[in-house]
Design a protein around this motif. Structure first.
Motif, PDB file in Angstrom:
ATOM      1  N   GLY A   8      41.080  46.330  37.401  1.00  0.00           N
ATOM      2  CA  GLY A   8      39.771  45.852  36.990  1.00  0.00           C
ATOM      3  C   GLY A   8      38.845  47.001  36.632  1.00  0.00           C
ATOM      4  O   GLY A   8      38.060  46.921  35.687  1.00  0.00           O
ATOM      5  N   HIS A  30      33.382  42.473  42.386  1.00  0.00           N
ATOM      6  CA  HIS A  30      33.359  42.141  40.963  1.00  0.00           C
ATOM      7  C   HIS A  30      32.284  42.965  40.255  1.00  0.00           C
ATOM      8  O   HIS A  30      31.237  43.244  40.832  1.00  0.00           O
ATOM      9  N   THR A  49      32.373  39.094  33.727  1.00  0.00           N
ATOM     10  CA  THR A  49      32.593  39.403  35.141  1.00  0.00           C
ATOM     11  C   THR A  49      34.039  39.834  35.312  1.00  0.00           C
ATOM     12  O   THR A  49      34.964  39.143  34.888  1.00  0.00           O
ATOM     13  N   ILE A  50      34.234  41.003  35.933  1.00  0.00           N
ATOM     14  CA  ILE A  50      35.568  41.588  36.081  1.00  0.00           C
ATOM     15  C   ILE A  50      35.860  41.819  37.555  1.00  0.00           C
ATOM     16  O   ILE A  50      35.103  42.517  38.235  1.00  0.00           O
ATOM     17  N   PRO A  51      36.971  41.266  38.059  1.00  0.00           N
ATOM     18  CA  PRO A  51      37.343  41.552  39.447  1.00  0.00           C
ATOM     19  C   PRO A  51      37.834  42.995  39.548  1.00  0.00           C
ATOM     20  O   PRO A  51      38.674  43.425  38.764  1.00  0.00           O
ATOM     21  N   VAL A  56      44.750  43.212  37.454  1.00  0.00           N
ATOM     22  CA  VAL A  56      44.126  41.985  36.964  1.00  0.00           C
ATOM     23  C   VAL A  56      45.218  41.088  36.404  1.00  0.00           C
ATOM     24  O   VAL A  56      46.042  41.531  35.598  1.00  0.00           O
ATOM     25  N   ARG A  57      45.253  39.844  36.830  1.00  0.00           N
ATOM     26  CA  ARG A  57      46.257  38.898  36.340  1.00  0.00           C
ATOM     27  C   ARG A  57      46.042  38.627  34.859  1.00  0.00           C
ATOM     28  O   ARG A  57      44.928  38.723  34.339  1.00  0.00           O
ATOM     29  N   THR A  60      43.423  35.987  33.929  1.00  0.00           N
ATOM     30  CA  THR A  60      42.075  36.526  34.126  1.00  0.00           C
ATOM     31  C   THR A  60      41.732  37.498  33.006  1.00  0.00           C
ATOM     32  O   THR A  60      40.618  37.492  32.481  1.00  0.00           O
ATOM     33  N   GLY A  63      40.698  35.658  29.961  1.00  0.00           N
ATOM     34  CA  GLY A  63      39.326  35.186  30.089  1.00  0.00           C
ATOM     35  C   GLY A  63      38.317  36.305  29.853  1.00  0.00           C
ATOM     36  O   GLY A  63      37.292  36.092  29.203  1.00  0.00           O
ATOM     37  N   ILE A  64      38.616  37.500  30.353  1.00  0.00           N
ATOM     38  CA  ILE A  64      37.744  38.652  30.135  1.00  0.00           C
ATOM     39  C   ILE A  64      37.685  38.976  28.642  1.00  0.00           C
ATOM     40  O   ILE A  64      36.612  39.216  28.087  1.00  0.00           O
TER      41      ILE A  64
END
Length: 84
Positions: A8, A30, A49-51, A56-57, A60, A63-64
């Protein structure tokens, strides 16, 4: 094949350093990044928003990429790989 194995922090770092996003805050683990169009926020703005996890899966990451405005996921991954 394009790598999709990013932390991330690597994704956030690339978006801040090369994508003109601003790191606004870090609630928990995050990162919240914001981007405004050069002509002003009334034209267009984005929030991502980034974990901040070690990995990072892929879902996810997709989505980013979408939230960041990327049109092509593979090209987004190539860009992150070049700029991490």
């Amino acid at each position: 094949m394009v790598t999709r194995d990013f932390s991330g922090y690597e994704v956030a770092k690339a978006l801040v350093n090369k994508g003109n996003f601003q790191w606004v805050r870090t609630p928990g683990d995050h990162a919240v990044l914001k981007w405004e169009h050069p002509d002003g926020p009334e034209v267009k703005k984005r929030s991502v928003t980034i974990p901040l996890h070690d990995r990072v899966r892929v879902g996810t990451l997709r989505g980013i990429a979408e939230d960041a405005g990327a049109k092509d996921f593979e090209k987004f991954c190539e860009w992150i790989d070049r700029n991490r």
